[in-house]
Design a protein around this motif. Sequence first.
Motif, PDB file in Angstrom:
ATOM      1  N   PRO A 239      33.571   4.160  25.949  1.00 11.68           N
ATOM      2  CA  PRO A 239      31.808   3.879  26.220  1.00 11.68           C
ATOM      3  C   PRO A 239      30.222   4.374  25.617  1.00 11.68           C
ATOM      4  CG  PRO A 239      32.783   6.271  27.389  1.00 11.68           C
ATOM      5  CD  PRO A 239      33.930   6.216  26.607  1.00 11.68           C
ATOM      6  N   LEU A 240      30.955   2.844  24.599  1.00  9.73           N
ATOM      7  CA  LEU A 240      29.826   3.615  23.432  1.00  9.73           C
ATOM      8  C   LEU A 240      28.588   3.631  24.633  1.00  9.73           C
ATOM      9  CD1 LEU A 240      31.258   2.490  20.205  1.00  9.73           C
ATOM     10  CD2 LEU A 240      31.870   4.570  21.338  1.00  9.73           C
ATOM     11  N   GLU A 241      28.107   3.015  25.620  1.00  9.71           N
ATOM     12  CA  GLU A 241      26.922   2.931  26.245  1.00  9.71           C
ATOM     13  C   GLU A 241      26.279   4.521  25.984  1.00  9.71           C
ATOM     14  OE1 GLU A 241      29.488   1.409  27.617  1.00  9.71           O
ATOM     15  OE2 GLU A 241      29.429   2.427  29.178  1.00  9.71           O
ATOM     16  N   LEU A 242      27.008   5.668  26.106  1.00 15.80           N
ATOM     17  CA  LEU A 242      26.440   7.022  25.817  1.00 15.80           C
ATOM     18  C   LEU A 242      25.882   7.063  24.978  1.00 15.80           C
ATOM     19  CD1 LEU A 242      29.927   8.210  27.834  1.00 15.80           C
ATOM     20  CD2 LEU A 242      27.516   7.847  28.685  1.00 15.80           C
ATOM     21  N   GLY A 243      26.220   6.371  24.120  1.00 18.68           N
ATOM     22  CA  GLY A 243      25.675   6.497  22.458  1.00 18.68           C
ATOM     23  C   GLY A 243      24.058   5.871  22.551  1.00 18.68           C
ATOM     24  N   GLY A 244      24.221   5.069  23.037  1.00 15.94           N
ATOM     25  CA  GLY A 244      23.199   4.335  22.496  1.00 15.94           C
ATOM     26  C   GLY A 244      23.881   2.448  23.081  1.00 15.94           C
ATOM     27  N   VAL A 245      24.717   1.670  22.617  1.00 16.70           N
ATOM     28  CA  VAL A 245      25.142   0.995  22.214  1.00 16.70           C
ATOM     29  C   VAL A 245      24.711  -0.292  23.522  1.00 16.70           C
ATOM     30  CG1 VAL A 245      27.142  -0.883  22.314  1.00 16.70           C
ATOM     31  CG2 VAL A 245      27.271   1.236  20.625  1.00 16.70           C
ATOM     32  N   LEU A 246      24.225  -1.882  23.156  1.00 17.00           N
ATOM     33  CA  LEU A 246      23.807  -2.494  23.914  1.00 17.00           C
ATOM     34  C   LEU A 246      25.018  -3.402  24.143  1.00 17.00           C
ATOM     35  CD1 LEU A 246      21.267  -3.858  25.637  1.00 17.00           C
ATOM     36  CD2 LEU A 246      20.829  -5.212  23.429  1.00 17.00           C
ATOM     37  N   TYR A 247      25.379  -3.817  25.435  1.00 16.35           N
ATOM     38  CA  TYR A 247      26.163  -4.330  25.160  1.00 16.35           C
ATOM     39  C   TYR A 247      25.726  -5.607  26.303  1.00 16.35           C
ATOM     40  CZ  TYR A 247      29.677  -1.526  24.006  1.00 16.35           C
ATOM     41  OH  TYR A 247      31.287  -0.537  23.709  1.00 16.35           O
TER      42      TYR A 247
END
Length: 528
Positions: A295-303
């Motif tokens: 869940p890299l959105e937790l680190g700010g990645v925009l999917y």
Amino acid sequence: MKLTDIKNGNLSAEWAEKGYELPKFDVEAVKSKTHAEPTWVHFGAGNIFRAFPAAILNDALNSGKYDRGVIVAESFDYEIIDKAYQPYDNLSLLVCLKSTGDIEKKVIASVTESLKADYSFGADWARLVEIFQAPSLQMISFTITEKGYGVAPADLERGLTPVLAMGKVTALLYERFKAGKLPLTVQSMDNCSHNGDKVKAAVFAYASKWVEQGLVPAEFLAYVKDETKITFPWSMIDKITPRPDAKVQKMLADDGFEDNYTIVTEKHTFTAPFVNAEETQYLCIEDHYTNGRPPLELGGVLYCDRETVDKIEKMKVCTCLNPLHTAMSIYGCMLGYTLISAEMADEDLRSFIQKIGYIEAMPVVVDPGVLNPYEFIGAVINRRLPNPFMPDAPQRIATDTSQKLAIRFGETIKAYEARGLDKSNLILIPLVLAGYARYLTGLDDNCRPFEISPDPLLAELQAIVAPLKVEAGEQDFSCLKALYSRTDVFGVDLYAVGLGEKIESMAKELFAGPGAVRATLHKYVKAR
Ligand SMILES: NC(=O)c1ccc[n+]([C@@H]2O[C@H](COP(=O)([O-])OP(=O)(O)OC[C@H]3O[C@@H](n4cnc5c(N)ncnc54)[C@H](O)[C@@H]3O)[C@@H](O)[C@H]2O)c1
Ligand SMILES: O=P(O)(O)OC[C@@H](O)[C@@H](O)[C@H](O)[C@H](O)CO
């Protein structure tokens, strides 16, 4: 203070006093869970990996909402593993150099194993095979530079023991196929246009050849081509990450942080137990995963979807950042600069890249919606590149220039062609390309030799310009035809699109003796 203090539980109060952020998660627990059920392998143990993908995973782990680390695999420069990972338990220090002058220091503990990806390292290769056989594996990713995706005919003939990165990855995918045709996503994070397609083409090339040679069953090719099993999403990555810098090293030494030295490997990788990078960061990824994902959105990645990634990438790699970087690096090296921020104080260079971006490249950009191109380029020119605390150098950016020109300038020229735009509007982009021939001479604007950055085509391209002298007077520039007609280097035959002669005449001015680079740059930039 040493990174290994973290494993030993030997943390003095100094870490906090000196402003070092420590992991907020149980590092050993994450390590053992990841060993048992790995989810992510990253190829390319270089600086950007530690500064960005590993750091956002560290943020996700710090949030307490995720519990798996990343395993790094190095398929090219094994010295990085021996000298910058293993001695430090795979921990590193991220030093963030903000444009305000504030500095953040954070220990990155999300990398749980570091492996040498080659058969000659038996135990490491066996571990990689085991990881690729694990049903839990969700994603493999890459920051291996554009040339890392190369497929050489000789390597295709080596069968199941190739030496190039893409061949090794295909061999590991074959292990996953044999383990039950398990799903996986293959994620490039390199600065190439449509980067997912580059990995895909390389994997398909190896798989097809092996089927043809009878080394693997035809079902293996069907497996890598089956989008319910294997996907190759596109991405755009952005975070300026210079090589480890001596001033940062000294600042760490003054703090009492002992892991503060820099290593230059035999293969010319600049590495260290620390990385220094800017604060700004964007990672936009096409959300097309077949086995789930961290869940890299937790680190700010925009999917987002592929179309959006495409627009964002064109904006950054072809218009608002990377072309400006390459333009100022080709000229910066010839004008004797060693710092990007210093180049931004040079009126000719600043104006050069500003006009390339706003006047020549911007007309072909499509607004991606999620990021505004004018705000993006404004931040690049006014805040990011002039950041005096960032130790970035034109010599780093000039590395592998032959691999980058097609993407950074060729795409814009192609877009002018495709849209029927007036190519006489292109003046400074041709000046960059003309400057490349002058750069290849390895002589600066005072006609003194400078060290050209490594490039896989260097010897070949230098041989083309070898007949030319940097001196006043008439000479025959027809050798340049062999350079500027190279579609592999420029993305287009520059003569076929009507720019070859213009570039040649600019090159004549640039070769006209000492001081000609500055004079020609000044003339064209001022007139634009
Ligand atoms: N540094 C940045 O500012 C930045 C920002 C965004 C994206 N990137 C992308 O990441 C890439 C790597 O940047 P970095 O800062 O980590 O550089 P680096 O020099 O620190 O590391 C380069 C990595 O690529 C590997 N590599 C080099 N040639 C290879 C080859 N032929 N085959 C396989 N692997 C190879 C090296 O072994 C190393 O792991 C860039 O080329 C770019 O595409 C970098
Ligand atoms: O990393 P490269 O070698 O592809 O290109 C050099 C720089 O232009 C690049 O690293 C930028 O710093 C980066 O793309 C910023 O996000």
